[in-house]
Enzyme design. Structure first.
Site, PDB file in Angstrom:
ATOM      1  N   HIS A 421       1.325  -1.413   0.312  1.00  9.97           N
ATOM      2  CA  HIS A 421      -0.496  -0.590   0.272  1.00  9.97           C
ATOM      3  C   HIS A 421       1.457   1.176  -0.135  1.00  9.97           C
ATOM      4  O   HIS A 421       0.346   2.632   0.054  1.00  9.97           O
ATOM      5  CB  HIS A 421      -0.897   0.059   1.531  1.00  9.97           C
ATOM      6  CG  HIS A 421      -2.064   0.959   0.714  1.00  9.97           C
ATOM      7  ND1 HIS A 421      -2.559   0.894   0.085  1.00  9.97           N
ATOM      8  CD2 HIS A 421      -3.862   1.446   1.897  1.00  9.97           C
ATOM      9  CE1 HIS A 421      -3.867   1.883  -0.348  1.00  9.97           C
ATOM     10  NE2 HIS A 421      -4.538   1.878   0.569  1.00  9.97           N
ATOM     11  N   ASP A 425      -2.172   1.393  -4.237  1.00  8.67           N
ATOM     12  CA  ASP A 425      -3.850   2.014  -3.395  1.00  8.67           C
ATOM     13  C   ASP A 425      -4.438   0.811  -4.375  1.00  8.67           C
ATOM     14  O   ASP A 425      -4.589  -0.212  -4.771  1.00  8.67           O
ATOM     15  CB  ASP A 425      -4.099   3.209  -4.449  1.00  8.67           C
ATOM     16  CG  ASP A 425      -4.537   3.750  -5.495  1.00  8.67           C
ATOM     17  OD1 ASP A 425      -5.186   2.449  -6.527  1.00  8.67           O
ATOM     18  OD2 ASP A 425      -4.272   4.514  -5.800  1.00  8.67           O
TER      19      ASP A 425
END
Length: 449
Positions: A421, A425
């Protein structure tokens, strides 16, 4: 007679060193050309080092568990006649030198030195350094206090010889021998406050090894398990792991494979499993979403030109390894099946080469093999994503038709996508796994292989 220098060969991209795990030949053994002399291990895979010439092994320059750099000479093989000139040094010794060597051997044979115990030291000492220390009477305590100039502060041959020379000249005084005494029991004086004593006692108790009772057994991790353990901890500490899950209807794939698998094996000589079909879909999705085919180096993102798919495979000892299918997007289904079977079979037989595990840009692991419906795999650093394939199961499902919805039996599975992450995304991570699912559900049941 000639002397051939057996060097640690180059073993693939980014492999600079290896650990000697076992000598298959001992000094004095006869060796045939292409015969394995020793076994080595890199941080990825185990391998053998064969001899390029026939002859007699006359010297081992490193011992078991020693770390060797690529290109270093690891053994000397005495050959008959001429050997490759670039790798051979002729034995030339004047009579005076021979006499000096014989005298040195006689002195060494007459000298008996007490064995040094290196087990109490946290430092690494090469066999050469240990032998010099024994012959020159250098204690382990002296070695511990000596700052090495080698990699990671290791003591080299030059370091210990300079120390010995300085000690003989009086520039350094030898470290006195330490006589170990059995520590006396600690007596707690009644005047000491309990709140001071209790933390000390607790600290001592925490340092006591775990007691093994009854049928309990302590087993040290093997080398590969230690490496895997380190990789997993490093990955979790490096990447911000998140997951996306999606359920996929693979009924058409199951039907198609059942229909063609016999003909496929007869024509190609290979078994057709579900894995190459899944890998084909993943390679297509990576072309659609190149943002998943990247790696991270500090604050920099590296976009990978090639799509090299890693596939988790089982080793003979039960550990897992990740061999890599290079340029997977350029393979048709037959080529993908051959690559998957080849790497999987060689992994099971322990025959993978170091280069087989290098250069991966994305990894797929089949947790369904063990009956798992889905999993949350840990990213294979420095990649940014890994896809887990769950078990294929027959489940009741709602089927939509122009005439209305009805319940039917379908073959379904879960895809579990773990991604980093920091750089991926939710939109990219979720869209990628959704695209893989779309390719699988749109599989043409009438296609040829």
């Amino acid at each position: 007679m000639a002397r051939f220098e057996l060097k640690l060969p180059k073993m693939g991209e980014s492999v600079a060193e290896a650990t000697i795990t076992n000598w298959l030949k001992e000094v004095g053994d006869k060796i045939e050309a292409d015969e394995a002399v020793l076994e080595i291990a890199t941080d990825k895979v185990d391998s053998e080092v064969p001899s390029e010439v026939s002859g007699i092994l006359v010297e081992q320059l490193f011992g078991k568990d020693d770390l060797v750099q690529v290109g270093q000479t690891i053994a000397i093989i005495e050959t008959e006649g001429d050997a490759p000139a670039a790798k051979v040094t002729e034995e030339v010794a004047a009579p005076a030198e021979v006499a000096e060597i014989e005298k040195t051997i006689e002195v060494a044979q007459e000298t008996v030195t007490a064995p040094l115990n290196f087990s109490g030291s946290d430092k690494f000492f090469s066999p050469l350094v240990k032998n010099i220390a024994k012959e020159e009477g250098v204690s382990v305590a002296e070695l511990d206090n000596l700052n090495g100039s080698g990699k990671d502060g290791r003591i080299t041959k030059e370091d210990i010889l300079k120390y010995i020379e300085d000690r003989k000249s009086g520039a350094i005084a030898p470290t006195p021998k330490v006589v170990e005494e059995v520590p006396k029991p600690i007596e707690v004086v009644s005047q000491v406050a309990p709140q001071v004593v209790e933390p000390i006692v607790q600290k001592v108790q925490q340092a006591v090894p775990v007691s093994v009772n009854g049928g309990d057994e302590i087993i040290e991790m093997d080398r590969m398990r230690k490496l895997i353990s380190g990789y997993m901890i490093t990955s979790v500490q490096t990447s911000a792991h998140v997951q996306s899950f999606i359920e996929v209807d693979v009924t058409n794939i199951v039907k198609w494979r059942d229909k063609v698998k016999t003909a496929f094996e007869k024509r190609e000589g290979e078994k057709l499993t579900f894995t190459p079909i899944m890998m084909e879909a993943v390679a297509k999705a990576l072309k659609d979403f190149p943002g998943m085919n990247i790696s991270v180096n500090g604050d920099y993102i590296i976009k990978k030109k090639n799509i090299n798919l890693g596939m988790a495979a089982a080793l003979p000892n039960g550990n897992l390894i990740v061999p890599v299918i290079k340029n997977a997007d350029q393979l048709n289904l037959v080529g993908m099946a051959k690559a998957v079977n080849d790497l999987g079979n060689r992994a099971k037989a322990g025959k993978l080469k170091p280069d087989d595990t290098q250069g991966g840009t994305y990894t797929v692991t089949n947790v369904g093999t063990f009956g798992s419906v889905f999993g949350t795999p840990i990213i294979n650093q420095p990649q940014v994503g890994i896809l887990a394939l769950g078990a294929i199961r027959k489940v009741p499902a709602v089927i939509e038709t122009p005439e209305g919805d009805f319940i039917g039996i379908r073959q379904k599975m879960f895809l579990s996508h773990s991604y980093d992450h920091r750089v991926v995304d939710g939109a990219l991570g979720g869209s990628f796994v959704k695209r893989v699912a779309e390719y699988l559900e749109a599989f043409d049941i009438d296609r040829d292989f």
